[in-house]
Structure formats: C-alpha cells, structure tokens
Motif scaffolding. Structure first.
Motif, PDB file in Angstrom:
ATOM      1  N   ALA A 118       0.828  -1.217   0.000  1.00 36.28           N
ATOM      2  CA  ALA A 118       0.000   0.000   0.000  1.00 36.28           C
ATOM      3  C   ALA A 118       0.854   1.255   0.000  1.00 36.28           C
ATOM      4  CB  ALA A 118      -0.929   0.004   1.205  1.00 36.28           C
ATOM      5  N   TRP A 119       2.026   1.204   0.616  1.00 37.97           N
ATOM      6  CA  TRP A 119       2.881   2.401   0.623  1.00 37.97           C
ATOM      7  C   TRP A 119       3.286   2.796  -0.803  1.00 37.97           C
ATOM      8  CZ3 TRP A 119       1.546   4.184   4.786  1.00 37.97           C
ATOM      9  CH2 TRP A 119       1.716   3.594   6.029  1.00 37.97           C
ATOM     10  N   PHE A 120       3.409   1.812  -1.692  1.00 40.78           N
ATOM     11  CA  PHE A 120       3.892   2.089  -3.050  1.00 40.78           C
ATOM     12  C   PHE A 120       2.776   2.074  -4.100  1.00 40.78           C
ATOM     13  CE2 PHE A 120       7.394   0.297  -0.640  1.00 40.78           C
ATOM     14  CZ  PHE A 120       8.397   1.225  -0.872  1.00 40.78           C
ATOM     15  N   ASP A 121       1.575   1.714  -3.698  1.00 38.43           N
ATOM     16  CA  ASP A 121       0.452   1.671  -4.644  1.00 38.43           C
ATOM     17  C   ASP A 121      -0.690   2.500  -4.063  1.00 38.43           C
ATOM     18  OD1 ASP A 121      -1.619   1.120  -6.383  1.00 38.43           O
ATOM     19  OD2 ASP A 121      -1.105  -1.004  -6.578  1.00 38.43           O
ATOM     20  N   PRO A 122      -0.964   3.693  -4.602  1.00 39.50           N
ATOM     21  CA  PRO A 122      -2.035   4.541  -4.046  1.00 39.50           C
ATOM     22  C   PRO A 122      -3.397   3.868  -4.078  1.00 39.50           C
ATOM     23  CG  PRO A 122      -0.646   5.797  -5.554  1.00 39.50           C
ATOM     24  CD  PRO A 122      -0.253   4.372  -5.703  1.00 39.50           C
ATOM     25  N   ASN A 123      -3.650   3.034  -5.075  1.00 39.69           N
ATOM     26  CA  ASN A 123      -4.960   2.372  -5.152  1.00 39.69           C
ATOM     27  C   ASN A 123      -5.152   1.391  -4.002  1.00 39.69           C
ATOM     28  OD1 ASN A 123      -5.714   3.717  -7.535  1.00 39.69           O
ATOM     29  ND2 ASN A 123      -4.574   2.232  -8.781  1.00 39.69           N
ATOM     30  N   VAL A 124      -4.093   0.652  -3.679  1.00 37.70           N
ATOM     31  CA  VAL A 124      -4.182  -0.294  -2.557  1.00 37.70           C
ATOM     32  C   VAL A 124      -4.368   0.467  -1.252  1.00 37.70           C
ATOM     33  CG1 VAL A 124      -2.941  -2.071  -1.264  1.00 37.70           C
ATOM     34  CG2 VAL A 124      -2.829  -2.029  -3.763  1.00 37.70           C
ATOM     35  N   ALA A 125      -3.606   1.541  -1.072  1.00 38.24           N
ATOM     36  CA  ALA A 125      -3.732   2.329   0.158  1.00 38.24           C
ATOM     37  C   ALA A 125      -5.132   2.919   0.291  1.00 38.24           C
ATOM     38  CB  ALA A 125      -2.682   3.437   0.174  1.00 38.24           C
ATOM     39  N   ALA A 126      -5.665   3.460  -0.814  1.00 35.44           N
ATOM     40  CA  ALA A 126      -7.004   4.042  -0.750  1.00 35.44           C
ATOM     41  C   ALA A 126      -8.042   2.975  -0.433  1.00 35.44           C
ATOM     42  CB  ALA A 126      -7.324   4.734  -2.078  1.00 35.44           C
ATOM     43  N   TYR A 127      -7.878   1.789  -1.033  1.00 35.34           N
ATOM     44  CA  TYR A 127      -8.838   0.723  -0.754  1.00 35.34           C
ATOM     45  C   TYR A 127      -8.806   0.332   0.722  1.00 35.34           C
ATOM     46  CZ  TYR A 127     -11.038  -3.848  -0.677  1.00 35.34           C
ATOM     47  OH  TYR A 127     -11.848  -4.907  -0.348  1.00 35.34           O
ATOM     48  N   LEU A 128      -7.616   0.153   1.278  1.00 37.68           N
ATOM     49  CA  LEU A 128      -7.515  -0.223   2.698  1.00 37.68           C
ATOM     50  C   LEU A 128      -8.105   0.849   3.595  1.00 37.68           C
ATOM     51  CD1 LEU A 128      -3.930  -1.782   2.835  1.00 37.68           C
ATOM     52  CD2 LEU A 128      -6.125  -2.979   2.740  1.00 37.68           C
TER      53      LEU A 128
END
Length: 974
Positions: A934-944
């Motif tokens: 998530a630190w390197f992928d904004p989409n993963v971070a936003a989803y979490l």
C-alpha cells in the motif's frame, strides 16, 4: 403502632405508615389459606428487633396458587400482567430519568445530614427523593399499579431489567444526540453543566449506535444485579460477625448497578469475540482477498479476507484524520500527478510519491517512517525516482540553444528606435526654426540692402530731385515766365501805394540805406514820382514838374525780386522795423501788380504756385523754396545748395507732421510725384532698416514697433506708405512669435530627447545593454525594487522578437535552475531542493507566470508539488503502540504472577511467555506485506483506508452513564 387487619380468617400486621390503599394492594396478593407450616426459626432481623424492643413483621412465604397462562415463568397474573409489569418498569425508568438530577441532590443532602447526625448526635430529618414523591403522588391518584414488593421473582427481574435498561437507553440517546455538536466544537462550553454534558456525550462521537447498544445491555445487566441485591441482601445484616445494619444494603445499592453492567458488557464482548472468530474462520476458508489487493509476491496466492481486514485496521488505526477522506486525497493527488492538465508531463508510476506522502496525514507518515526503517532500500529507490522526476522537470526548462545575445540586440534596437524618434523630433523642430529664421531673413533682406546712411542719403537725393528739379524749378520757371511775358510788364501801373510805402519807411526813420534796394531802380522809381509845385509861382495852381506817378509793370515786378532778400538781410541784422516796412512795401507792389489786368494770368498762376509752395511764411516748403531762391546759381548755372543739401531734403520734411504734410501738397500734380513718393518710401525703409534690423538680418519687432509708433503721425500723411510699413511690422511680430514658439518647441524636443536618453539608460533597456541577461534575471528573482514592473518592461521589450523572447526565457530558466538545484546528483541531473523551490514559488510565482508559458508553469508546479510531499515527512504524529497487534498478557495476570513469584522471577516468566506468544503462527506478516504494498500503490492504500473495519477504539459503553445510574440508584434507595 402496627396495624392489625383480619382478612380471610387470618390476622395481618402492617406498619403504621401503610395507607389503606397499600393495605388493600397487599391483601389482594395474599393467596388463599393453606395448611399451616411448621414454625420457622426466627431470623436475624426478628432477633435484633426483639432485643431492641421493636415489632418485626415476619414475611410470609408465598403460597402456591392457580396461575393463568403467562409470559414470565413465575408470573401470577398472565400475559396482561406481564405486559403491565414490563410497561411499569419502562415507566419507572423514564421517571428515574426525569427525577434523576433531583434524586442525586437529595442523596447528596442525605449523605451530608447523616454525617452531621452521627458526628453531633442531632436528629435532622432526611430529604425524600423526588422519585419517592412521584410514587406517593401516583398512589394518591388511585392509578392501579403493581407494587414491586408484591411481584414474583421473574416479574421483579423483568421490572428491574426494563427499568434500568430504559434509563440507559433514554439518557444514552440524549447524549448521543449531543455528540455531533461536541465533536464539531472547537472550544469548550461556557457553563459547568454544559461541560459535564459534553464530557458524558464524548463516548458517542465515534459510533453512537455501538456505544448505545452497549449502554442498553449494561443497563439491563444493572437491573439484574439490582434485582439480585434486593433478593439476597437483607436490609439488616452482619458481616463477619459485625452488625452493619443497613450499611451493607447501602453499599450494594451503589455497587450492584456497576457490577451488573460490567458483567453484561463482558458477556457481550465474549459473544462478539466468539462470533468474530467463527466469521474469520469461515472467511479464511471460503473467500479470498478482493480484486484491488495484489497477490502475495512470494506465493502468488491471494491474501485472505482476514489478512486484508487486519491490514486495513492497522492502516486506519495509524491515521490522524478520517480514513475515507485520506483515501480520497490519495486518489486525487495521485491522479493529478499521473494525468496533469494543460500540457503537464505525466508522472510515471515508479516515480509516484508514496501513499503516506500523498495523503499528507501525519499519522500515516509516521507509520511509513517505521516501515522505512524495515525496508529502507525500497523507499530510498522510490524517493530517488520521485526527486529525479522533479529535477528533470526543472532541468527540461533549460534551453542551451537559445541566443542570450539576442536580448541585448533587441535592447539596442529598441534604444535606437526610441532615440531616433526623439532625435527626429528635434530635427523636425530645428528645421521649423531654421525655416522661420529664413523667412524672417527673407523678410528683412530687402531692408538689409538699404540699412545704411548712404542708401538713406540717396533716397533723400532722389526725393530732392523729384521735388526741386522736377517739380519746384519747373513751377518757378513757369511762374517767372508768365510774369516775364505778361502784357502788364509793358503797361504803366499806378504806383501810389508803392510811393506811399516808401514814404512811410522813410518817415519811420528807416531810411533806405544805399544797397538796400538797387540804386538805379530806386532812382528811376523816384524819377517817376509826380512832384506838384505852384506854377506859375504864387498863382495858386499846382503843376506836375516830376514823373507821371506810374511805373512800368516790369519794373515793379523786378522790384519784388529784391525786396525779399533785403527783408531777409534786415532780419539777420536785427533791423526788424526795416524788415516790416520792406514787407509792407512788398505787399504794396504785389497789390499793384495783382490789380493790373495785364498780370491776370500770371497772378492766377502765382496764386496756385503760392498755395503749393508758399502757403504761409513759416511753411516748411516755403522756407525750403525761399532758401533755394536765395541760394542762387553758380557759374555753371547750377543752384547753390549749401543751405539746402540734397541729402538732407527728406530729413527736412520728415521732421514733423506739419513739414511732412507739405510734401504731398508740393508733389501733387507733378510728373515726378511717383518718383518722389518712391524716394520717400525708400528713405523710410532705410530709416526703418537702420533702426529695427537685427545683426542676423531679421526685423526686430519690438524696435520696428517702436519706430512705427515714433513715426506714426508723419506716416499718417502718406497712407500707402503707412500701410506698407504696418504690414512689415505685423509680419515681423508674427515671425518673431512663430520663431519664439518654434524655439520653445525645439528646446522642449531637446529636453525630451535628453530625458528619453536618461530614461532609456535607466530602464531595463539600459540594464540589458550594460549587463548580461542572466544578471538582470537574477536581480528580478532576488526581489529587487519594482521587480514586477521591470519584468513587465522586459516582456514587452521582447514580445515581438521570438529570438529575444527565447533568450530571455533561457536566462530566467538558468537563474531559476541554479537557485533551486543543489550539488547532489539524482539520475542525470542535479537534485532540486524543495525549500529553495518553495521559496521561489512563494516570492516569485507571479513573476515566473509572466515569463513562462502555462505548460512550463504546470511543469514547475508539478515539480514543486512532487517535492512538497517530502515536506510532509517532517510532520510527526503520536502513533499508538502495536500492543493491539500482539497477543499480550492481561495486566491482572501480570500482577498476580509478580505478586506470587516476585518482580524479578515474575518478570522473567512474563517475558518468556510473551516470546512464546510471538512465535505462534499469526496473520500479522501477511497484513504487513499488504501494508508494504500500500505504501507504493495509491490504489491499494485508498482501498484499505476505505474498507469498513471494526474500530477497536470505539467505546463499547459509557462508563460515566453507568456511574450516574449507580449514583442515582443509591440516592433513591439509601
């Protein structure tokens, strides 16, 4: 005294404070009589009452009765009664809510009064709680209610559960409604009561429904505990052999609601934990991670739902702001960098700032800092990519092919244009001055030729020639001819008047001396005089023995020629009497000739001659002609002009208006009149030229005007000449005025040219001519005085010159890049320092926007925005420990181990147990891997951040509400 009531064959004893309604309600619940039970042993209460001489009513054990169908297992009245019990419990709970504040006040007052009575032995009565007053009021109204004392155990339990549950729900709902305003408030409330309510409402700010459910369950548990206290704790009791009376009951009334609520909420937590465990096992078995979560990079298998939930919970717990708002910020910031507007360069995924930096949330940034310590290379590489992207955007603005010299060339051209325009204006004004001067010189050129005494003398001579030779001498000759050829010259004219005049002269002792008149003429004249004598003597008759008494006309005419000079000599000699007599003689001769018929034509001509040349003795023309006549002629037959030089003739007649008036009169009708006027005009032109001409050949209007004013009366005698000279003076004035204005315009043009030169040299044009464009750009970006104005001037200077515009932009770019770049290399360019770039944007963003295009500015802004995320890394937040992520040992267990084993041995045991717990398999590693992605992928971070998770920090209940209910219960019951 107790009241004894007989009912259905039995004696019933009631306290003396029971009302008839209380007794009636109590008897209505008495079961029918049954067989007598063996006597029971008196209880502690009865024994104490006997010792103290008090009456004690032993409660009768309930008798089995016939019961209708009911809801509660021990109900005595069926479903209707069960509903009434429940409704009555709810109503009692609502009553407790309303009277709660008053009950708390009464409880505090009773506690104080009890202390005073015990210390000082007083008997101050206790205050009645408001809820008790309400009960008495209800009893007084006769409303049918069920006395809780008469309820069965199940009814009483339901009643207490409903009562305390209603209190929890009612008060909790009101506090939950206040929670949003408390959460939004920036300052604390003004009054103490409002601050107390704010404090009690804060547990509902996160999840009011969850907290309210916990309060409701806790309230029901409090009701169960209070019911147990009523059933099992006696009013009078002994503890470990010590009689405490009602004290145990009082303490139980305080602790029972707290203990019951705690137990109920503990049971609630256990049930929820068990349900969560079952749900986790099911989800891990039958489902996998959602699509936005990538596969496990090591196993290429999907993560479980539990792993995702754990990662989401951990990530959301690290935030300081709203997770959903942060997710939106991450998506928007990443999209703005990946899809820039207005020609910006898209940012590659590998150069995208980390999710925590994109969120700008201090909590996430602090969590990311911890992750950086564990996986430093990955973060360092990403940071290098981000900084290299920013540096490339700044470096890409450089233009090494631009010609900086074109800026200086354009400045030189602009200076030449401005100076040429100013110089052209000066030349135009100079030409105007020269033209006017030439016109004035042309106007004065005819006068320059006669601006000397010789020209004036020549004009006077020509006037003299026209006046004397061409006018007067012919007129005089004609006059003399007429007299010389007149018939009267040969006639004898009476000379009586002449002789009489001679006699009068002689009688006045003015004897005509010899030489006064011609002697031969005087002798012949005397011979003509008649002389009467008596003849014959003494005859009485007179005879003329002399001349006939007449004179020849020619002689008299010739006599006039001599009388004039003789008269003049007499005047010069001072013999004025003789001069007068000679004048009288002349008059007599003239009368004689004028009366002679033979002189009629000559006399007529003479009268015209006299009016023209000699109208009166003092006339200037008369004096002039007499002087001419007296001058005579020389041997060559020329007039002697010693007394009347020709060069002075004009001055003689132009000395006064009267003298000037004689000239037109004398020249009138003369064939030389035009020549005389021309000579007169030339004389005046010469006079004017000598008086009014400037050294440069122009006419001085002031002196010309003064000359015209001085000669105005004389010039009035010559209207045509006067008009000509008035025109000359007017032209001189106009020429002088135009020349003065032209010279003023010339001076103004020269001043403007000098000012233009100074202005150009002081402006950016001069700056760019003297300095390198990069130096000028550095001064502007360093915030020099009027930097914005000077930049506008430079932009206007190079606007229409593409090369110069490109050169100036290149100079600005070099200065800007040198100011914001450091010495460390990132990628292929030097690193851009955010602090420097931020300072340039703060100080010079407006100036940069005036220089660069919107696309170039967007690239700069993008570089600034990219680097600004690193500024967020400087923020710090208080991040909770990972205790919740570990299987920790409860505090009571640690306390027990340390108590029995000692601090040293107990601490070792606890440490080893913790290590054992950490070695047990868990899904913590998978959650950490997801968070790392998530630190390197904004989409993963936003989803979490957007994924719904159970917030462990949400209060399960309101502890302050629990304490309030317990305090209110103690205030009512104690």
């Amino acid at each position: 005294m107790p009241q004894l009531i007989e009912f259905e064959g039995q004696q019933h004893e009631f306290p003396d404070d029971f009302t008839p309604a209380d007794i009636q309600r109590a008897l209505a619940t008495v079961p029918p009589p049954v067989a007598a039970a063996p006597a029971s042993t008196p209880g502690v209460g009865a024994q104490n009452a006997a010792q103290q001489g008090r009456l004690y009513v032993t409660p009768e054990a309930p008798k089995p009765i016939e019961r209708p169908a009911s809801v509660l297992p021990s109900s005595v009245g069926g479903a209707v009664r069960d509903f009434q019990v429940g409704a009555q419990g709810v109503g009692k709970g609502l009553t407790d809510i309303v009277t709660g504040p008053f009950d708390l006040v009464a409880g505090a007052q009773n506690a104080a009064v009890g202390g005073i009575n015990k210390l000082f032995g007083t008997n101050i009565p206790m205050a009645t709680p408001a809820s008790k007053l309400v009960e008495h009021a209800v009893d007084a109204t006769g409303i049918p209610v069920i006395d809780p004392a008469t309820m069965s155990r199940s009814e009483k339990l339901a009643y207490d559960v409903n009562r305390f549950g209603t209190q929890a729900v009612g008060v909790g709902s009101m506090l939950a409604q206040r929670a949003p305003s408390v959460a939004a408030a920036a300052t604390r409330s003004e009054t103490v009561s409002q601050r107390v309510l704010d404090h009690m409402a804060r547990p509902y700010t996160e999840s009011p429904a969850r907290t309210l459910v916990g309060d409701t369950i806790g309230g029901a548990g409090a009701g169960v505990a209070v019911n147990a206290s009523d059933n099992y704790i006696p009013d009078d009791a002994s503890v470990f052999g010590h009689y405490v009376g009602h004290g145990l009951k009082d303490v139980t009334n305080v602790l029972a609601p707290l203990a019951g609520a705690s137990g109920a909420n503990t049971l609630q937590a256990g049930v929820e934990g068990l349900g969560g465990l079952i749900r986790n096992i099911a989800s891990k078995t039958f489902s996998s991670a959602p699509a936005p979560i990538p596969l496990n990079p090591a196993t290429k298998a999907p993560y479980s739902i539990a792993d995702v939930d754990r990662a989401a919970a951990k990530l959301q717990s690290a935030t300081t702001g709203s997770p959903r708002a942060l997710a939106q910020d991450i998506r928007e910031n990443a999209a703005a960098l990946a899809n820039p507007q207005e020609g910006g360069v898209p940012l590659q995924v590998s150069a995208m700032p980390t999710s925590a930096l994109l969120s700008r949330d201090p909590g996430l940034i602090a969590a990311e800092q911890g992750a950086r310590l564990k996986s430093s290379p990955d973060f360092v590489k990403r940071d290098q990519n981000v900084k290299a992207a920013a540096a490339e955007r700044v470096e890409a603005m450089r233009d090494p092919e631009a010609d900086l010299g074109s800026v200086m060339r354009r400045a030189a051209e602009t200076r030449a244009e401005r100076m040429n325009a100013a110089e052209g204006d000066v030349l135009q004004r100079q030409d105007a001055v020269n033209s006017l001067d030439q016109i004035r010189r042309d106007q004065g050129q005819p006068l320059s030729a006669v601006a000397n005494s010789e020209a004036r003398a020549n004009a006077s001579r020509r006037l003299d020639r026209a006046l004397v030779e061409d006018t007067y001498l012919p007129a005089r000759a004609e006059k003399n001819r007429l007299f010389d050829t007149a018939p009267g010259r040969n006639e004898q004219l009476p000379a009586d008047d002449v002789f009489g005049a001679i006699d009068r002269i002689r009688a006045g002792a003015n004897n005509l001396a010899p030489g006064t008149l011609p002697e031969d003429f005087m002798r012949r004249l005397d011979a003509l005089r008649p002389r009467l004598v008596e003849h014959p003597p003494e005859s009485g008759q007179m005879a003329n023995v002399g001349g006939p008494g007449t004179a020849l006309g020619a002689d008299l005419a010739d006599l006039r020629k001599f009388i004039g000079p003789a008269q003049a000599r007499a005047q010069r000699a001072g013999n004025f009497d003789l001069a007068d007599n000679l004048s009288a003689l002349r008059s007599a001769v003239n009368r004689t000739i004028e009366d002679a018929p033979g002189y009629a034509d000559a006399n007529a001509n003479y009268r015209g001659f006299a009016e023209r040349f000699r109208p009166e003795p003092n006339d200037a023309m008369a004096k002039f002609t007499r002087a001419l006549d007296r001058g005579g002629q020389n041997a060559d037959g020329e007039l002697n002009r010693g007394a009347t030089p020709q060069s002075d003739t004009a001055s003689r007649f132009l000395s006064s208006p009267e003298s000037a008036a004689s000239l037109p009169r004398a020249l009138q009708g003369s064939p030389a009149m035009a020549a005389g006027e021309t000579a007169l005009r030339d004389h005046y032109r010469s006079n004017l030229a000598m008086s009014a001409l400037n050294p440069d050949g122009t006419i001085n209007p002031i002196r010309a005007s003064a000359w015209a004013n001085n000669h105005a009366e004389i010039l009035a005698q010559f209207p045509a000449i006067r008009r000509e000279f008035d025109d000359i003076v007017a032209q001189a004035r106009r020429g002088e005025h135009l020349s003065t204005q032209a010279r003023a315009d010339l001076e103004a043009a020269r001043t403007a040219r000098n000012a233009t030169e100074v202005d150009v040299d002081r402006s950016v044009i001069g700056t760019l001519l003297r300095e390198d464009p990069r130096d000028a750009a550095a001064k502007i970006l360093n915030g020099g005085y009027d930097a914005s104005k000077r930049l506008d001037e430079i932009n206007a200077l190079v606007r229409h010159d593409a090369q110069a515009q490109r050169g100036w932009k290149a100079a600005m770019t070099e200065v800007l890049a040198d100011k914001v770049q450091g010495t460390r290399q990132v990628g292929e360019t030097l690193e851009v320092q955010f602090a420097r770039l931020a300072k340039e944007f703060k100080d010079n963003e407006t100036l940069l926007a005036k220089t660069f295009s919107s696309q170039e500015m967007n690239n700069l802004r993008q570089a600034h925005k990219i680097l600004s995320y690193f500024k967020e890394a400087e923020k710090r937040a208080t991040v909770g420990s990972d205790t919740a992520e570990k299987l920790n040992i409860p505090g009571w267990a640690q306390l027990a181990v340390r108590h029995f084993k000692g601090d040293l041995a107990g601490g070792g045991l606890i440490k080893r147990f913790k290590l054992l717990l950490e070695m047990l398999p868990s899904n913590k590693q998978s959650a950490d891997e997801i968070i790392h992605m998530a630190w390197f992928d904004p989409n993963v971070a936003a989803y979490l951040l957007e994924r719904p998770v159970k917030n462990p920090n949400v209060p399960a209940y309101n502890i302050d509400l629990r304490r309030l209910i317990a305090a209110a219960n103690a205030s009512r019951e104690n």
